[in-house]
Each structure stands twice: as structure tokens, then as C-alpha cells.
Write a protein that holds these residues in place. Structure first.
Motif, PDB file in Angstrom:
ATOM      1  N   ASN B  48      -8.000   9.832 -13.929  1.00 11.75           N
ATOM      2  CA  ASN B  48      -7.212  10.744 -13.099  1.00 11.75           C
ATOM      3  C   ASN B  48      -6.024   9.959 -12.535  1.00 11.75           C
ATOM      4  O   ASN B  48      -6.179   9.106 -11.668  1.00 11.75           O
ATOM      5  N   LEU B  49      -4.847  10.266 -13.051  1.00 13.12           N
ATOM      6  CA  LEU B  49      -3.690   9.445 -12.690  1.00 13.12           C
ATOM      7  C   LEU B  49      -3.273   9.639 -11.234  1.00 13.12           C
ATOM      8  O   LEU B  49      -2.669   8.748 -10.639  1.00 13.12           O
ATOM      9  N   VAL B  50      -3.604  10.800 -10.654  1.00 14.82           N
ATOM     10  CA  VAL B  50      -3.299  10.970  -9.236  1.00 14.82           C
ATOM     11  C   VAL B  50      -4.104   9.971  -8.417  1.00 14.82           C
ATOM     12  O   VAL B  50      -3.587   9.306  -7.516  1.00 14.82           O
ATOM     13  N   SER B  51      -5.387   9.810  -8.770  1.00 15.55           N
ATOM     14  CA  SER B  51      -6.201   8.806  -8.086  1.00 15.55           C
ATOM     15  C   SER B  51      -5.660   7.411  -8.344  1.00 15.55           C
ATOM     16  O   SER B  51      -5.685   6.549  -7.463  1.00 15.55           O
ATOM     17  N   ALA B  52      -5.190   7.186  -9.573  1.00 19.98           N
ATOM     18  CA  ALA B  52      -4.659   5.869  -9.901  1.00 19.98           C
ATOM     19  C   ALA B  52      -3.495   5.521  -8.978  1.00 19.98           C
ATOM     20  O   ALA B  52      -3.378   4.383  -8.521  1.00 19.98           O
ATOM     21  N   ILE B  53      -2.651   6.505  -8.698  1.00 21.93           N
ATOM     22  CA  ILE B  53      -1.516   6.233  -7.809  1.00 21.93           C
ATOM     23  C   ILE B  53      -1.993   6.119  -6.366  1.00 21.93           C
ATOM     24  O   ILE B  53      -1.665   5.176  -5.649  1.00 21.93           O
ATOM     25  N   TYR B  54      -2.820   7.088  -5.986  1.00 25.38           N
ATOM     26  CA  TYR B  54      -3.223   7.218  -4.588  1.00 25.38           C
ATOM     27  C   TYR B  54      -3.981   5.982  -4.098  1.00 25.38           C
ATOM     28  O   TYR B  54      -3.792   5.524  -2.978  1.00 25.38           O
ATOM     29  N   LEU B  55      -4.832   5.448  -4.949  1.00 20.55           N
ATOM     30  CA  LEU B  55      -5.652   4.317  -4.510  1.00 20.55           C
ATOM     31  C   LEU B  55      -5.323   3.027  -5.234  1.00 20.55           C
ATOM     32  O   LEU B  55      -5.892   1.984  -4.931  1.00 20.55           O
ATOM     33  N   GLY B  56      -4.431   3.095  -6.198  1.00 20.15           N
ATOM     34  CA  GLY B  56      -4.058   1.886  -6.912  1.00 20.15           C
ATOM     35  C   GLY B  56      -2.631   1.516  -6.626  1.00 20.15           C
ATOM     36  O   GLY B  56      -2.331   0.760  -5.706  1.00 20.15           O
ATOM     37  N   TYR B  57      -1.742   2.139  -7.388  1.00 21.91           N
ATOM     38  CA  TYR B  57      -0.325   1.779  -7.297  1.00 21.91           C
ATOM     39  C   TYR B  57       0.224   1.902  -5.879  1.00 21.91           C
ATOM     40  O   TYR B  57       0.997   1.070  -5.430  1.00 21.91           O
TER      41      TYR B  57
END
Lengths: 114, 243, 596
Positions: B48-57
Motif C-alpha cells: 500500500n503506497l499510501v502507507s509507504a509514504i505515511y510511515l516511510g518516506y
């Protein structure tokens, strides 16, 4: 285009409510509408950047840009927090003065505000 | 009418200033989308790329957001707790009688047995659903914040249901406040682990490991913190009304 | 621990401190106090360590930049810890520490207050190093949220209304900011300042009206937070009714941090230079107007709050002129000349942070002890302080230092920073408005200093009889702990520290100015001529002239027409809707000017 104009009108409705209404709670509603309209615009426009949900699962659809959604998630939480705090302050003012009308509150708080 | 006039002028001015932004109709820039489509899952481990941004990037922004929530909860709770001690005075010094409408008392009595029984039972189910949304946020729509909000609504249901008989410890304001500040502390520790392991603040700390474990941990911590925080706000306002 | 972690530490350590303080909220009272103090130590004292460690490289014009967590540039959150960030951190922690110590005595206290205070310090540091549009949005929101709550910590009902107005108008401004972020992201697909600038220059007509409208929306939101002239309406009440320690930080630090954070955006984006020039002009006009309103006030803290509007006008005037120069010529001589202007603005911002913090704290102590905030009724403040057990007149001296600083009397820091502003703005029209404002500043601080004058015999028995509360009891709500009020040792410590800093800042001004100008990218030696002329007879003569003018203005304000005018200014119509009208009209005017 129509959709964007409608969102713009929503934004202006929020602003007008925020300024013109005298009731503190309605002012807070106005702020919430104003904020939601900005969020709405960002997410709506971002959703036109593709067809599929931004989940990489091997489907052939072009995914949408996930950044607006992630950013607006943050903006929504901040908006909720601002709303909650504003309501708490309004409740406190109501308890102190017995009114939610901003003019009455000003009058009752009296001479500290010359 | 000066208020109306001011409102009209404000609206017109804002419409003029913001018009170019609403009229903007260029093609959506694909830089971020294309980058994430190619590398997002590999770099963050989240499908889930939204999670990737939200908690990663962009986990740094998320940290700021949890701080905002913390401030809102601390501030709102403080105001409500201190409220009763306040003796408001008018210019002459006479305390103003706080207006308590009779309707308000009636409203708190409107919680019927039916609502109590139903929402009490539903609360547990909603909590479990919230945990699911939270913990599967990296592979499916959802995530820490979304799950947290569902958890908060579960807490509200429990609070509505805990009418009379022994309420769940989850709806106690003190417990929720404790969970929230503990969640904040754990989040900071997790963020600082990367400093200790030399990978930098807010970087996935484990060397070589799959970065997805970091996202799952953050999802869970943020979900619990958000759930407790928003739940606390709602519970405080509910009990405020009943009091 | 790498350089990036070191640079982020001033933002992270206060958060760790806040977590510690909050942990105390659920602990037993004794350990809660320990945790609170530990948290304050971690959050307000430890950040000096990374600042000192980073100083050698940063102050030479270096910078630590990167992406938090080492994530990819196109998506990650960029930060940039450069000379400006270092200097803003210095300003923030120099005031935040002493103000917290003051709050130990004067209140508010408690885990929740300390935690919020530390969150605010963290947000100040984070704002100063933001290099990503959305991250700046988040930082400003954290900063705002903490300050809305802190304003109410004084518990006065009026403070709640002030906080509500502040919250509503600032939250609305942040929505405009968010729309500006949308516009720039929509055009360029980037959020990092440099990438946005590159994206815009790649577009035909650099993004056109939409880019300019976005810049205008962002600048208007930050101008509101900075309280630049038409957008200042929320400030006086909020700063006047907040607890003294919070007032000190709000006036000293909080209104300047967003302004300096905006510099990075304006020097890169189209329309930035013009925006800087307009804000600078607004600031130069605000300086004399603010001081006139201040002169008309009767409430001591409100007088100080209006002075903040005037003084931020000085800062914005030089800053805006500097930004316009840098944006017009980013790599050439203009950049160096602009950096000198921004350095002068910073020097005054630092001086103002110290002396205004000092004034808020010492005036706060005085008004608490005397249980009276009206500068016309409060007399014999020195005596009240002595009765409250202050044998060494620390508070009186501290107030004197602060007042002399803001009146620009040598050798205090206000003299040096105003001299720097005059030198940097020489030959521009702004020079003259700032000069006019200086006269007003002298006049209004003569007025404020009168609270230390001996009371008239008749009034003294009435107002200062030992048992009875002062006859002016209707303001008793404002100082609930009056009566047996002692001047706490922590208050003396805090004011003494800040007073020493004001003096040191004045004495070391030439060196300080050189360091600041170098850190901001000015050519070496750009400030040498100024240093040589600092105590030249002409400058001293000018100061004497200003002081005489101030005295004359004060006498003028005491005449019957002067009093009537003051009362008219004080009671001018102001309303909640005025805040929004100013915000929207200001933003629209800025947009119109940029796209004309």
C-alpha cells in the motif's frame, strides 16, 4: 471544471460561515468546512492521475498518485485536532460567560477588553 | 450589518486570490507516482503506497501530526478539567451563573437500555475491526491512522454502552491518557532506534532486514495512539455533557 | 550519530523531554516533578549541545541538508540546517530556557504545561530547518496548536477568547497555505523547495498565475503568523493575556521563526522578491503605527504586545528589502547586500527576543506583585517589589535594562541592532519611518517607566495600605495570587540572565553582526564599516535627538488633545470579522500585485 468550482464554492461557504455567524460553534463548523474543502480539492484532483488504487498488486491499471492521499491524511488529522481544540475553548467560554454568541461573550468579559 | 459586509468582502477577496488555484488544469505531474510505482514497495516493504509514504518516506510529517494530536488532547482535557474550578466574574465581580439548559440534562437521559446494550456489544467487534485495519495497513487500504479512528469509534461505543454497570477500563479517561502518552513515548523510541543503529532518525533501524516490519510496528503504535487520543477526546466530551 | 542526526537533535530532544514530562502526568506527584524537571532539562538545555557542536561548520556558511530517514529525494522530507536555522535556534532556546525558569515561580506549572511548552520549542526548531512545503505546514500547525493552548494556561476568561480568535484566523490562514502547497505540487510534482523552483523554471512562463497565487497564499499565511501590519489583530490580546513566560516566548520568538523560515521559499520561487518587498514595506509602515497604538494603551502588557507589532515591523522591513535583493540576484553582489540586510533584521530579531522577553517577565513580576496592570494607576512599583521581599532590586534593574534596550540607548543590544538597521536601510524611505517609530518607542517606555515613580501621597495610603487590597479591585481577577506575593528566586534568575544577555549582546555587537552576516552568506568584511562607526559622535548625537524627541512626544501625549486621541485609538472598533477581512484582503492584494 464544474467539480472544482463546486469545491471552491464549498470553501467560500465555509469562510462565510466562519466570518458571518456569531455563534462560536457555527464558526467552528465553518472552519471545518473550509478545511475539508481544501482537502477535498487535493484528493479529488489527485485521483484523476490514474485509474487504480495506489496498491501494488500486479494489476495492469495505472495507479493514482499516492502522495495527495498521504498528505491529506495528515491534514485531516490536523484539522480534526484544531476543531476539537476550538470546541473545547468554545465550551470553556460558554461556561465562563453563559453564552456562545461572540458579541455577548465580548460584552460579558467586559473591561479587560477595552 | 458590518459583520455581513465583512464576510462578503472576505469571501470575494478569497475567491479572487484563490481563483488561479481552482482554475488550474494542467496534467497531474507523475514524478512521485512513477517513482513509487517502480521502487516504493522495494524500498519501504509496503504494498500500500499510501502507507509507504505515511510511515516511510514522510514519517517525519506523521510524527508532527501525532504531536498535534497530543497537544489537542492535552489542551482540551486540561481545559475541561480546569473548567469547573473557574469562577467567572463580570465587571462588578459577581459570578456569572453558568447557563445549564434543562434540555441538556434530558439529553443525557436519552441513552436508552437498547442503545446501551447494543453499543456495548458492538464496541468489541469494532475494536477488533480497527485492529485489523491497523495491522494490515501495509498490504491493503487502511493503516495506523485509519485503524486508530475505527478503534476510537469502538471506544465511543463502549463508553455509550457502559451505562450503569461496571464500565470497561478502556473508557476511563486516565487509562486512555496513559495509553496515549505511552504510545507517544514508544513512537519516539522507535524513531530514535535508527540513530542508535547508525541509519539515521526515522529510518528503518534493522540492518539488511525487510523494512516492512518497521512499517507494521509504526502502524500499530500510531493506531493505538490515535485511537486512544481521539477516543479520549470523545469520551471527555461525552462525560462533560453527562456531568 | 551522523551530522544529519545532530542537526535534527534540536527538534527531537524537546519532544523526548515532552514525553518525559507527560509520563509524569500519571506518576506520583513527587516523581512527576522530577520527571518534569528532567524533561525540561532534556528539552531546553541539551539542545545547546548540538548547536555548539555544529557551530564551527555552520557559521562559516556551511549547511547540513538531507532527507529525514535517508528516504528518496523525490518523496522524502527535506530539511536544511544552515546558518539561518542555527541562528533561529539560538534565538529560540535563548529565550525559551529563561522563560521556563520564570514560569516555575510565576506559573503556570505542571506536567501538561511543561510538555506543551517543550512541544512548542521543538516546533520552533523544526520550523527553522524545514525545506519541504508540506513539512513546513505541519511544523507551523504544531507551533500554532501549542501556542493556542499555552495562551489559555493563564486561566483568564479573556485569554480563552483571545486564543479562540487566534486559533480561528490562524487555522483559516493555514488552509490557504495548504492550497498554496496544492498549487505548487500540482504544477511541479515536488514539495522540496529546490525541486519546486527547478520544476517551475522548466514550465513555460514559470507556472503563470497559479504559481504566483500559490506563493501569495503561502506568504499571506506566514505574514499572519508573523503579525505583519494589516494581519496583526489577533496578537495583542493573545500576548497580553497569556502567562508571562508564554508572552515572552510568543513575542520574542514565535512571531519571527515563520518569517525566517519563509526566506528560503521566497528567494527561490517566482514572485518571491516582490513578495519580500511588499512585506518589507508593510513592516516599515507598521513600525510607527504600532508604536502609536502602543502609546495609547493603559494596560502594561498590552502596551508591550503592541510594541511587538512595531518591533516586528523593524525586522520585516529590513528582512523584506534583503529578500528582494537576494531574489533578484541570487549569485551576485545583490545576494551579499541582501544578506547584510537580513543579518541586520536577524540582529534586531535576536535583540528584540531578549529585551522583549525580559520586559514581559519583569513587567509580569511587577504587575503580579502590585496586583495592578494599569500604567496610569500603578505607581511605586519599586516599593511594592521591596515589600514583596526583593532586597536587591533585580526586577527593577532588569526592567531598566529592557527599557533602555528597546529605547536604543547604548551600550545595550537594542542600540546596536537599531544602528545596524539604520546603516543597512540608509537611503531608503524605510529609514525614515523606522526613525519615527524610534521616537515613539522612547515616549511609550517613558510612560511605562513611570510605574516605578513614587506614588503621590494621597494615592499611596489608598492604594498601598498594608491590609486592604488595592482600591482598584476590579482587576483583581487578573492577578489571583496577589497579596502575599513574593518575588520568586526563579523569576530573578530568569530576568537577570536575560538582562546580562542584553548587555552582552550590545557590547559584543560588532563581532556578533560579523558572525551573523557571514553565516547568512554575506561577503566577508561587509559589516566592518558599520562596526567602526557604531559609537561615532554622529550616531550618539542621533540617539540623543531621538531621546529628546521621545520626551517631547510623551509630553505631547499627556496634554488633553493627546489623551483624547489616545483614547480614540485605544477604543477604535475592532472585531472578530476584522481579522478575516484583513487576511483575505491582504492575500488578494498580494496576489493582485504579483500577477499584475
Amino acid at each position: 471544471m464544474i467539480a472544482r468550482i463546486l469545491v471552491g464554492l464549498l470553501l467560500l461557504t465555509g469562510l462565510a460561515t466562519l466570518v458571518a455567524r456569531r455563534n462560536l460553534v457555527k464558526k467552528v463548523f465553518g472552519l471545518a468546512i473550509l478545511n475539508s474543502a481544501a482537502v477535498f480539492l487535493f484528493v479529488m484532483e489527485g485521483a484523476h492521475s490514474g485509474q487504480g488504487a495506489p496498491i501494488v498488486d500486479g494489476s495492469a491499471l495505472q495507479i493514482v498518485d499516492p502522495l495527495p492521499q498521504a498528505l491529506m491524511l495528515t491534514a485531516i488529522v490536523i484539522g480534526v485536532c484544531v476543531t476539537a481544540l476550538a470546541l473545547a475553548i468554545a465550551a470553556r467560554l460558554h461556561r465562563a460567560t453563559g453564552s456562545l454568541d461572540i458579541d455577548v461573550i465580548k460584552e460579558r468579559l467586559g473591561n479587560g477588553h477595552d | 450589518m458590518p459583520t455581513r459586509l465583512a464576510a462578503l468582502a472576505s469571501v470575494l477577496a478569497a475567491a479572487f486570490a484563490l481563483w488561479p488555484l481552482f482554475a488550474l488544469d494542467v496534467a497531474w505531474p507523475g514524478t512521485v507516482r512513477d517513482y513509487l510505482e517502480a521502487k516504493g514497495t522495494v524500498e519501504s516493504g509496503a504494498m500500500n503506497l499510501v502507507s509507504a509514504i505515511y510511515l516511510g518516506y514522510r514519517a517525519y510529517d506523521t510524527l508532527g501530526e501525532t504531536v498535534v494530536l497530543l497537544v489537542a488532547v492535552t489542551g482540551a482535557i486540561g481545559m475541561m478539567a480546569a473548567g469547573s474550578a473557574l469562577a467567572p466574574r463580570e465587571a462588578g465581580g459577581a459570578p456569572v451563573e453558568p447557563a445549564r439548559s434543562p434540555r441538556r440534562e434530558a439529553r443525557s437521559r436519552q441513552r436508552t437500555e437498547l442503545i446501551a446494550a447494543l453499543s456495548g456489544k458492538l464496541g468489541a467487534v469494532i475494536l477488533i475491526f480497527g485492529l485489523y485495519v491497523m495491522l494490515y495497513g501495509h498490504v491493503s487500504p487502511g493503516g495506523g491512522f485509519q485503524g486508530g479512528v475505527v478503534v476510537a469509534s469502538g471506544i465511543v461505543f463502549l463508553a455509550l454502552g457502559s451505562h450503569g454497570a461496571a464500565p470497561s477500563p478502556l473508557v476511563g479517561a486516565r487509562n486512555l491518557a496513559r495509553i496515549e502518552s505511552a504510545g507517544f513515548a514508544i513512537l519516539l523510541v522507535a524513531a530514535c532506534l535508527g540513530v542508535a543503529s547508525g541509519k539515521g532518525f526515522l529510518a528503518p533501524p534493522l540492518p539488511g532486514g525487510d523494512p516492512v516490519s518497521f512499517i507494521i510496528v509504526l502502524n500499530a503504535v500510531i493506531g493505538i495512539k490515535v485511537g486512544a487520543g481521539i477516543g479520549l477526546l470523545c469520551v471527555a466530551m461525552l462525560t462533560e455533557e453527562a456531568a | 550519530m551522523g551530522m544529519t542526526d545532530l542537526a535534527l537533535a534540536p527538534a527531537i530532544l524537546p519532544l523526548v523531554g515532552a514525553a518525559l514530562a507527560l509520563a509524569g502526568k500519571t506518576a506520583r506527584p513527587a516523581s512527576a516533578r522530577t520527571l518534569e524537571r528532567l524533561g525540561a532539562f532534556v528539552g531546553l538545555a541539551l539542545p545547546w549541545l548540538p548547536l555548539v557542536l555544529l557551530a564551527p561548520s555552520i557559521l562559516q556558511g556551511g549547511a547540513v541538508e538531507g532527507f529525514v530517514g535517508g528516504w528518496a529525494p523525490s518523496v522524502g522530507v527535506a530539511f536544511r540546517f544552515d546558518g539561518m536555522a542555527w541562528l533561529v535556534n539560538l534565538l529560540g532556546f535563548a529565550v525559551a530556557g529563561p522563560a521556563w525558569v520564570h514560569a516555575r515561580g510565576s506559573g503556570p506549572r505542571g506536567s501538561a504545561f511543561t510538555a506543551l511548552y517543550l512541544v512548542q520549542a521543538s516546533a520552533l526548531a523544526a520550523t527553522s530547518m524545514a525545506a519541504d512545503l508540506f513539512n513546513l505546514f505541519v511544523c507551523l500547525e504544531v507551533l500554532g496548536m501549542a501556542s493556542y493552548v499555552l495562551v489559555t494556561e493563564s486561566g483568564k476568561p479573556g485569554a480563552y477568547l483571545a486564543s479562540f480568535s487566534y486559533l480561528m484566523v490562524s487555522a483559516a490562514a493555514m488552509v490557504f497555505f495548504l492550497l498554496g502547497v496544492y498549487g505548487l505540487y500540482r504544477l511541479t510534482g515536488a514539495l522540496e523547495y529546490g525541486a519546486v523552483a527547478r520544476g517551475l523554471s522548466a514550465l513555460p512562463d514559470s507556472g503563470g498565475h497559479a504559481a504566483l497565487a500559490s506563493v501569495a497564499a503561502i506568504a499571506a499565511a506566514i505574514a499572519l503568523r508573523t503579525a505583519v501590519m494589516p494581519l496583526y489583530g489577533w496578537l495583542p490580546e493573545a500576548h497580553a493575556l497569556a502567562p508571562h513566560a508564554v508572552s515572552a516566548v510568543l513575542s520574542g520568538v514565535l512571531i519571527k521563526t515563520p518569517l525566517f523560515a519563509l526566506t528560503r521559499i521566497l528567494v527561490l520561487l517566482p514572485g518571491g522578491g516582490e513578495t519580500g518587498a511588499i512585506l518589507g514595506a508593510a513592516g516599515a509602515i507598521a513600525a510607527p503605527i504600532g508604536v502609536v497604538i502602543a502609546l495609547s494603551q493603559t494596560d502594561a502588557k498590552r502596551l508591550l504586545a503592541y510594541h511587538s507589532i512595531s518591533q516586528i515591523g523593524y525586522v520585516v522591513a529590513a528582512w523584506g528589502a534583503g529578500v528582494a535583493l537576494i531574489a533578484a540576484d541570487p549569485d551576485g553582489a545583490g545576494a551579499s547586500a541582501g544578506a547584510v540586510l537580513v543579518a541586520a533584521a536577524y540582529l534586531h530579531a535576536l535583540a528584540h527576543a531578549l529585551f522583549k522577553g525580559l520586559l514581559f517577565l519583569s513587567v509580569g513580576t511587577v504587575t503580579d506583585v502590585a496586583a495592578e496592570r494599569d500604567v496610569y494607576r500603578l505607581r511605586g512599583a519599586g516599593r511594592a517589589l521591596r515589600r514583596a521581599g526583593e532586597r536587591l532590586p533585580v526586577t527593577t534593574l532588569a526592567f531598566a535594562v529592557g527599557a533602555l534596550s528597546i529605547m536604543a540607548i547604548p551600550p545595550f543590544n537594542g542600540y546596536a541592532s537599531k544602528a545596524a538597521l539604520s546603516a543597512a536601510l540608509k537611503g531608503r524611505w524605510q529609514y525614515w519611518t523606522l526613525l519615527a517609530a524610534s521616537v515613539g518607542t522612547v515616549a511609550s517606555f517613558i510612560k511605562l517607566s513611570l510605574v516605578f515613580r513614587r506614588p503621590k501621597p494621597a494615592a499611596s495610603t489608598e492604594t498601598f495600605s498594608e491590609e486592604a487590597p488595592p482600591a482598584v479591585a476590579d482587576t483583581a481577577t487578573e492577578a489571583p495570587e496577589s497579596g502575599a506575593e513574593k518575588v520568586p528566586i526563579s523569576a530573578k534568575l530568569a530576568t537577570a540572565t536575560l538582562a546580562a544577555a542584553c548587555l552582552a549582546g550590545g557590547l559584543a555587537a560588532p563581532r556578533l553582526y560579523r558572525v551573523v552576516a557571514t553565516a547568512l552568506g554575506a561577503a566577508p568584511g561587509a559589516t566592518d564599516a558599520w562596526s567602526a562607526a557604531l559609537y561615532a559622535p554622529a550616531e550618539l548625537l542621533k540617539t540623543a535627538g531621538l531621546a529628546a524627541g521621545g520626551l517631547a512626544l510623551f509630553a505631547l501625549a499627556r496634554t488633553a488633545p493627546g489623551k483624547a486621541l489616545a483614547s480614540a485609538i485605544r477604543n477604535r472598533p475592532r472585531g472578530f470579522h476584522g481579522l478575516f477581512l484583513a487576511l483575505c484582503l491582504g492575500m488578494a492584494a498580494l496576489t493582485a500585485w504579483l500577477i499584475r
